[in-house]
Design an enzyme around this catalytic site. Structure first.
Site, PDB file in Angstrom:
ATOM      1  N   ARG A  74      -9.515  -7.153  -6.091  1.00  0.00           N
ATOM      2  CA  ARG A  74      -9.024  -8.140  -6.006  1.00  0.00           C
ATOM      3  C   ARG A  74      -8.045  -8.355  -7.460  1.00  0.00           C
ATOM      4  NH1 ARG A  74      -8.469 -10.456  -1.393  1.00  0.00           N
ATOM      5  NH2 ARG A  74     -10.456 -10.597  -0.125  1.00  0.00           N
ATOM      6  N   ALA A  86     -12.879 -11.048   6.118  1.00  0.00           N
ATOM      7  CA  ALA A  86     -12.498 -12.694   5.836  1.00  0.00           C
ATOM      8  C   ALA A  86     -11.036 -12.505   6.132  1.00  0.00           C
ATOM      9  CB  ALA A  86     -13.028 -13.167   4.497  1.00  0.00           C
ATOM     10  N   GLU A 103      -9.943 -10.567  12.345  1.00  0.00           N
ATOM     11  CA  GLU A 103     -10.298 -10.188  11.029  1.00  0.00           C
ATOM     12  C   GLU A 103     -11.116  -9.029  10.970  1.00  0.00           C
ATOM     13  OE1 GLU A 103      -8.551 -10.568   8.480  1.00  0.00           O
ATOM     14  OE2 GLU A 103      -7.275 -12.159   8.914  1.00  0.00           O
ATOM     15  N   GLU A 107     -10.057  -5.419   9.785  1.00  0.00           N
ATOM     16  CA  GLU A 107     -10.705  -5.069   8.653  1.00  0.00           C
ATOM     17  C   GLU A 107     -11.892  -3.999   8.629  1.00  0.00           C
ATOM     18  OE1 GLU A 107     -11.824  -8.043   5.734  1.00  0.00           O
ATOM     19  OE2 GLU A 107      -9.712  -8.636   5.368  1.00  0.00           O
ATOM     20  N   GLU A 155      -6.188  -3.384   1.427  1.00  0.00           N
ATOM     21  CA  GLU A 155      -7.075  -3.191   2.553  1.00  0.00           C
ATOM     22  C   GLU A 155      -7.050  -1.721   2.800  1.00  0.00           C
ATOM     23  OE1 GLU A 155      -6.241  -5.719   5.586  1.00  0.00           O
ATOM     24  OE2 GLU A 155      -6.771  -7.439   4.631  1.00  0.00           O
TER      25      GLU A 155
END
Length: 216
Positions: A74, A86, A103, A107, A155
């Site tokens: 992040r 998320a 999602e 993910e 990701e």
């Protein structure tokens, strides 16, 4: 300080009149806006905030009561955080539970046969209108390999780890986890499980602070 009237302690949607609205910056995900708000006897105040589409998060719990955590970079906090899956509510007309299922598949390559609403929260109500709904996903399965999403950007190199729920709670409380969806979701899951899951709500439960539900 004014005392609240007797009654149920619950947040209440009760917008004050906006006498002027201005978009200061149009962003890729959210906009920066400015409102002049009439507070009645307290006068008119100017507030700047992020106009955000909202988001969903998923506490995926397996048959051994382990929660899935994903490690993702992040940039705003310059670090790697362990998070629950998320994503944004950025597809027009998509139901929040459908967005959560999408999602989870994108993910984590997971499906879930059982979905419930675990908890809702406003991520930073003094600075953003973002509202986030956390779902509990159970009866998990794997997305077939040929149908799996190709992950890119931050990701692409996510690491997954299955952590017993009790251990995840301890990681929240000792300061090891900081992502708000993970912190809120893990603690809510532990509290709900302790109560026999009686607090769970259906996927269509009212969500008054979702952006599309709030008065313009």
């Amino acid at each position: 300080m004014t005392q609240a009237a007797p009654g149920r302690t619950a947040d209440e949607v009760d917008p004050r009149p906006v006498v002027r609205h201005e978009r200061l910056h149009a962003g890729r995900v959210f906009d920066l806006v400015r409102d002049d708000v009439d507070l009645g006897a307290a006068g008119t105040v100017t507030r700047e905030y992020l106009d955000h589409p909202g988001a969903v998060a998923i506490v995926a719990l397996d048959d051994a009561d382990r929660v899935l955590l994903l490690r993702q970079y992040r940039h705003p906090v310059r670090g790697f955080l362990w998070e629950v899956p998320a994503g944004l509510l950025d597809v027009d007309g998509e139901h929040p539970q459908a967005a959560a299922a999408r999602e989870l598949a994108e993910e984590a390559d997971l499906t879930a046969a059982r979905w419930d609403v675990l908890v809702d929260f406003a991520t930073s109500p003094g600075a953003s209108n973002e509202s986030l709904r956390v779902f509990l996903a159970r009866d998990l399965g794997r997305v077939p390999e040929h149908e799996r999403h190709v992950r890119t950007g931050e990701e692409a190199d996510m690491v997954e780890r299955w952590v017993p729920l009790e251990e995840a709670v301890a990681l929240v409380l000792d300061g090891s986890l900081h992502n708000p969806s993970a912190v809120v979701g893990i603690l809510a899951a532990a509290a709900s499980r302790a109560g026999g899951w009686a607090s769970l709500r259906p996927v269509d439960a009212p969500w008054p602070y979702r952006r599309g539900a709030l008065p313009a």
